[in-house]
Design a protein around this motif. Structure first.
Motif, PDB file in Angstrom:
ATOM      1  N   HIS A 150     -13.892   6.454   7.462  1.00 13.27           N
ATOM      2  CA  HIS A 150     -13.976   5.688   6.313  1.00 13.27           C
ATOM      3  C   HIS A 150     -13.097   7.507   5.721  1.00 13.27           C
ATOM      4  CE1 HIS A 150     -15.575   2.385   5.457  1.00 13.27           C
ATOM      5  NE2 HIS A 150     -16.574   2.045   6.393  1.00 13.27           N
ATOM      6  N   TYR A 151     -12.350   7.503   4.781  1.00 16.26           N
ATOM      7  CA  TYR A 151     -11.309   8.854   4.437  1.00 16.26           C
ATOM      8  C   TYR A 151     -10.434   7.765   2.895  1.00 16.26           C
ATOM      9  CZ  TYR A 151      -7.385   6.676   6.576  1.00 16.26           C
ATOM     10  OH  TYR A 151      -6.039   5.893   7.004  1.00 16.26           O
ATOM     11  N   TYR A 152     -10.055   9.285   2.290  1.00 10.93           N
ATOM     12  CA  TYR A 152      -9.040   9.425   1.074  1.00 10.93           C
ATOM     13  C   TYR A 152      -7.393   9.781   1.676  1.00 10.93           C
ATOM     14  CZ  TYR A 152     -13.637   8.406  -1.745  1.00 10.93           C
ATOM     15  OH  TYR A 152     -14.272   7.354  -2.294  1.00 10.93           O
ATOM     16  N   SER A 153      -7.056   9.197   1.430  1.00 11.94           N
ATOM     17  CA  SER A 153      -5.327   9.593   0.823  1.00 11.94           C
ATOM     18  C   SER A 153      -4.721   9.661  -0.890  1.00 11.94           C
ATOM     19  CB  SER A 153      -4.755   8.729   2.010  1.00 11.94           C
ATOM     20  OG  SER A 153      -4.412   7.824   1.174  1.00 11.94           O
ATOM     21  N   LEU A 154      -4.044  10.871  -0.540  1.00 21.01           N
ATOM     22  CA  LEU A 154      -3.210  10.838  -1.752  1.00 21.01           C
ATOM     23  C   LEU A 154      -1.939   9.764  -2.210  1.00 21.01           C
ATOM     24  CD1 LEU A 154      -2.281  13.974  -2.128  1.00 21.01           C
ATOM     25  CD2 LEU A 154      -3.718  13.596  -3.896  1.00 21.01           C
ATOM     26  N   PRO A 155      -2.203   9.046  -3.222  1.00 22.95           N
ATOM     27  CA  PRO A 155      -1.077   7.688  -2.960  1.00 22.95           C
ATOM     28  C   PRO A 155       0.391   8.703  -3.367  1.00 22.95           C
ATOM     29  CG  PRO A 155      -2.303   8.274  -5.439  1.00 22.95           C
ATOM     30  CD  PRO A 155      -2.888   9.076  -4.261  1.00 22.95           C
ATOM     31  N   GLY A 156       1.187   7.331  -2.387  1.00 18.94           N
ATOM     32  CA  GLY A 156       2.497   8.035  -2.096  1.00 18.94           C
ATOM     33  C   GLY A 156       3.533   7.461  -0.849  1.00 18.94           C
ATOM     34  N   GLY A 157       4.496   7.818  -0.230  1.00 17.60           N
ATOM     35  CA  GLY A 157       4.731   7.185   0.757  1.00 17.60           C
ATOM     36  C   GLY A 157       6.047   7.745   0.904  1.00 17.60           C
ATOM     37  N   GLY A 158       6.371   7.592   1.779  1.00 20.05           N
ATOM     38  CA  GLY A 158       7.870   7.677   2.213  1.00 20.05           C
ATOM     39  C   GLY A 158       8.865   7.095   1.384  1.00 20.05           C
ATOM     40  N   GLN A 159      10.468   8.609   1.305  1.00 22.45           N
ATOM     41  CA  GLN A 159      11.031   8.495   0.684  1.00 22.45           C
ATOM     42  C   GLN A 159      12.246   6.796   1.012  1.00 22.45           C
ATOM     43  OE1 GLN A 159      12.900  11.982   1.253  1.00 22.45           O
ATOM     44  NE2 GLN A 159      13.863  12.279  -1.010  1.00 22.45           N
ATOM     45  N   ASN A 160      13.065   6.681   0.217  1.00 22.96           N
ATOM     46  CA  ASN A 160      14.052   5.622   0.871  1.00 22.96           C
ATOM     47  C   ASN A 160      15.614   6.104   0.700  1.00 22.96           C
ATOM     48  OD1 ASN A 160      12.751   4.181   0.726  1.00 22.96           O
ATOM     49  ND2 ASN A 160      12.706   3.331  -1.479  1.00 22.96           N
ATOM     50  N   LYS A 161      16.520   6.297   2.067  1.00 21.85           N
ATOM     51  CA  LYS A 161      17.769   6.892   1.727  1.00 21.85           C
ATOM     52  C   LYS A 161      18.725   6.857   0.325  1.00 21.85           C
ATOM     53  CE  LYS A 161      21.778   6.545   4.961  1.00 21.85           C
ATOM     54  NZ  LYS A 161      22.883   5.614   6.416  1.00 21.85           N
ATOM     55  N   TYR A 162      18.853   7.408   0.273  1.00 18.10           N
ATOM     56  CA  TYR A 162      19.652   8.702  -1.167  1.00 18.10           C
ATOM     57  C   TYR A 162      18.690   8.512  -1.964  1.00 18.10           C
ATOM     58  CZ  TYR A 162      23.409   8.475   2.502  1.00 18.10           C
ATOM     59  OH  TYR A 162      24.649   7.958   3.439  1.00 18.10           O
ATOM     60  N   GLY A 177      13.749  11.634  13.271  1.00 16.44           N
ATOM     61  CA  GLY A 177      12.776  11.036  13.412  1.00 16.44           C
ATOM     62  C   GLY A 177      11.473  11.379  12.751  1.00 16.44           C
ATOM     63  N   VAL A 178      11.687  12.348  11.434  1.00 20.45           N
ATOM     64  CA  VAL A 178      10.419  12.780  10.831  1.00 20.45           C
ATOM     65  C   VAL A 178      11.068  12.186   9.249  1.00 20.45           C
ATOM     66  CG1 VAL A 178       9.805  15.333   9.575  1.00 20.45           C
ATOM     67  CG2 VAL A 178      11.181  14.939  11.513  1.00 20.45           C
ATOM     68  N   ARG A 179       9.547  11.626   9.078  1.00 13.97           N
ATOM     69  CA  ARG A 179      10.001  10.376   7.777  1.00 13.97           C
ATOM     70  C   ARG A 179       9.233  11.941   6.581  1.00 13.97           C
ATOM     71  NH1 ARG A 179       8.895   5.617   6.789  1.00 13.97           N
ATOM     72  NH2 ARG A 179       6.844   4.896   4.712  1.00 13.97           N
ATOM     73  N   SER A 180      10.745  11.599   5.475  1.00 10.42           N
ATOM     74  CA  SER A 180       9.174  12.295   4.778  1.00 10.42           C
ATOM     75  C   SER A 180       9.548  11.813   3.627  1.00 10.42           C
ATOM     76  CB  SER A 180      11.780  12.821   3.790  1.00 10.42           C
ATOM     77  OG  SER A 180      11.089  13.218   2.388  1.00 10.42           O
ATOM     78  N   THR A 181       8.164  11.831   3.238  1.00  6.46           N
ATOM     79  CA  THR A 181       6.734  11.148   2.740  1.00  6.46           C
ATOM     80  C   THR A 181       6.367  12.264   1.296  1.00  6.46           C
ATOM     81  OG1 THR A 181       5.447  10.477   4.120  1.00  6.46           O
ATOM     82  CG2 THR A 181       4.233  10.618   2.451  1.00  6.46           C
ATOM     83  N   ALA A 182       6.411  11.306   0.231  1.00  6.43           N
ATOM     84  CA  ALA A 182       6.091  11.993  -1.084  1.00  6.43           C
ATOM     85  C   ALA A 182       4.855  12.034  -1.504  1.00  6.43           C
ATOM     86  CB  ALA A 182       7.411  11.972  -2.328  1.00  6.43           C
ATOM     87  N   LYS A 183       3.362  12.607  -1.820  1.00  7.69           N
ATOM     88  CA  LYS A 183       2.490  12.260  -1.911  1.00  7.69           C
ATOM     89  C   LYS A 183       2.193  12.981  -3.176  1.00  7.69           C
ATOM     90  CE  LYS A 183       0.800   9.989   1.280  1.00  7.69           C
ATOM     91  NZ  LYS A 183      -0.224   8.943   1.500  1.00  7.69           N
ATOM     92  N   ALA A 184       1.045  11.756  -4.385  1.00  2.77           N
ATOM     93  CA  ALA A 184       1.112  12.118  -5.753  1.00  2.77           C
ATOM     94  C   ALA A 184      -0.486  13.037  -6.584  1.00  2.77           C
ATOM     95  CB  ALA A 184       1.661  11.764  -5.987  1.00  2.77           C
ATOM     96  N   ILE A 185      -0.556  13.714  -6.366  1.00  2.11           N
ATOM     97  CA  ILE A 185      -1.910  13.763  -7.128  1.00  2.11           C
ATOM     98  C   ILE A 185      -2.061  13.510  -8.629  1.00  2.11           C
ATOM     99  CG2 ILE A 185      -3.751  15.773  -7.607  1.00  2.11           C
ATOM    100  CD1 ILE A 185      -2.477  17.636  -5.294  1.00  2.11           C
ATOM    101  N   ILE A 186      -2.604  12.539  -9.025  1.00  2.00           N
ATOM    102  CA  ILE A 186      -2.323  11.982 -10.265  1.00  2.00           C
ATOM    103  C   ILE A 186      -4.095  12.034 -10.948  1.00  2.00           C
ATOM    104  CG2 ILE A 186      -2.564  10.038 -11.813  1.00  2.00           C
ATOM    105  CD1 ILE A 186      -0.307   8.681  -9.089  1.00  2.00           C
ATOM    106  N   SER A 187      -3.543  13.299 -12.455  1.00  2.96           N
ATOM    107  CA  SER A 187      -4.631  13.647 -12.398  1.00  2.96           C
ATOM    108  C   SER A 187      -4.375  12.614 -14.513  1.00  2.96           C
ATOM    109  CB  SER A 187      -4.975  15.320 -13.086  1.00  2.96           C
ATOM    110  OG  SER A 187      -4.838  15.709 -12.444  1.00  2.96           O
ATOM    111  N   TYR A 188      -6.148  12.200 -14.382  1.00  2.00           N
ATOM    112  CA  TYR A 188      -6.178  11.941 -15.728  1.00  2.00           C
ATOM    113  C   TYR A 188      -7.426  11.834 -16.311  1.00  2.00           C
ATOM    114  CZ  TYR A 188      -5.080   8.681 -19.722  1.00  2.00           C
ATOM    115  OH  TYR A 188      -5.396   8.499 -21.121  1.00  2.00           O
ATOM    116  N   ASN A 189      -7.525  13.158 -17.983  1.00  2.00           N
ATOM    117  CA  ASN A 189      -9.114  12.935 -18.211  1.00  2.00           C
ATOM    118  C   ASN A 189     -10.226  13.781 -16.925  1.00  2.00           C
ATOM    119  OD1 ASN A 189      -8.301  12.401 -20.410  1.00  2.00           O
ATOM    120  ND2 ASN A 189      -9.676   9.871 -20.034  1.00  2.00           N
TER     121      ASN A 189
END
Ligand SMILES: [Zn+2]
Length: 329
Positions: free
Chosen positions: A199-211, A172-184
């Protein structure tokens, strides 16, 4: 129970050959055979999310051994309804998932017992007056607390054997990919709000799909959530969050346990599309100045604490594992 007199008219029954059944007690008045009677009942191994089993002491049953939840099936009930009712009555726990294991015959009480494994969420017990005490034990230790060879022992042996044979890839563990996107010299963050976390911030990203490989998951999630194509994806760290909220564990169990893989990346181009998928908790995407990022609230907290290292260091870091009271976006 073996019938001697007819339960309808009270006549003494005779033994009569009835087809393949052999000799059965038979009422010549009512012209009816009577099969020996036994009582249907249930026995349940009540197991929580930590693979602990609830064992009961009922001093009128045994002073030395523990027992499992058990009870008689009432007229009109299914065995599954009995199992849920007895677990609620004896321990005060709600069944999330019930699976049938085996049936057992208890000769000295003439009981046919349907054995179940019942999954519940760990909570304090609310005991019925029939139960003197109850305790959670690791399932692996349970057998030593039963009378060896008894029905509870047989039921729990089957469950332990079944678990050993199972290759559990679905913890039941969700493998999540989160990105620190840098630009300028800015970082792209999701601005979020929910009633439990504020209120808070989070990194863009989400759960990995099967395979799906995790780098493709980073690209896809960034595109879906922010509308940008990203490139130069580098793994920077890992952390884990386990949500203790009961409602989340039951109703949103795919989000209750997350393993975050954190990556840095840059924009492949400045072209941006309309995001196609955003979280319910997400208000907007926001480019935040690199030098302000250490002073804003980012969830998971481990990412906030390590954000500088994640951006600047090449070597991936282990940010640890925490339990949280409420899930976040
Ligand atoms: Zn009769």
């Amino acid at each position: 129970m073996h019938f001697v007199f007819c339960p309808h008219c009270g006549s003494k029954l005779i033994d009569k050959e009835i087809g393949d059944e052999g000799k059965l007690p038979y009422c010549s008045q009512c012209e009816q055979p009577f099969w020996d009677m036994f009582s249907p009942s249930v026995i349940c191994a009540v197991i929580n999310e930590y693979n602990e089993i609830a064992l009961l002491r009922q001093n009128y049953v045994s002073k030395d051994n523990y027992v499992c939840v058990a009870g008689m099936i009432k007229i009109g009930e299914t065995a599954e309804e009995t199992a849920c009712r007895e677990i609620k009555e004896e321990l005060g726990l709600d069944v999330i998932d019930l699976s049938y294991i085996n049936s057992y015959y208890l000769d000295n009480k003439q009981l046919l017992m349907s054995g179940y494994k019942a999954n519940v969420i760990k909570k304090n017990f609310s005991l019925s007056r029939e139960v003197d005490s109850a305790e959670w034990f690791p399932l692996s230790e349970a057998l030593s607390h039963f009378r060896e060879g008894g029905i509870a022992w047989q039921l729990v042996s089957s469950i332990i054997k079944c678990q050993k044979n199972m290759v559990n890839t679905d913890i039941g563990v969700r493998s999540t990919a989160k990105a620190i996107i840098s630009y300028n010299n800015k970082i792209l963050l999701n601005k979020c709000y929910d009633s439990n976390n504020g209120h808070y911030y989070s990194l863009p990203g989400g759960g990995q799909n099967k395979y799906e490989n995790i780098y493709d998951a980073v690209k896809r999630e960034c595109k879906e959530e922010t509308g940008y194509d990203v490139t130069d994806i580098k793994f920077k760290g890992i952390c884990e969050e386990i949500c203790d909220n009961e409602d989340t564990k039951i109703n949103y169990k795919q989000y209750a346990h997350k393993l975050y893989h954190i990556f840095t990346c840059t924009l492949a181009s400045e072209n941006v599309n309309q995001p196609t998928e955003t979280d319910d908790m997400q208000i907007s995407c926001e480019w935040v100045d690199r030098n302000k990022i250490e002073n804003i609230r980012i969830l998971p907290t481990m990412i906030q604490e390590n954000i500088k290292k994640l951006i600047e260091d090449d070597k991936p870091i282990d940010m640890g594992s925490i339990h949280i009271p409420y899930n976040h976006g």
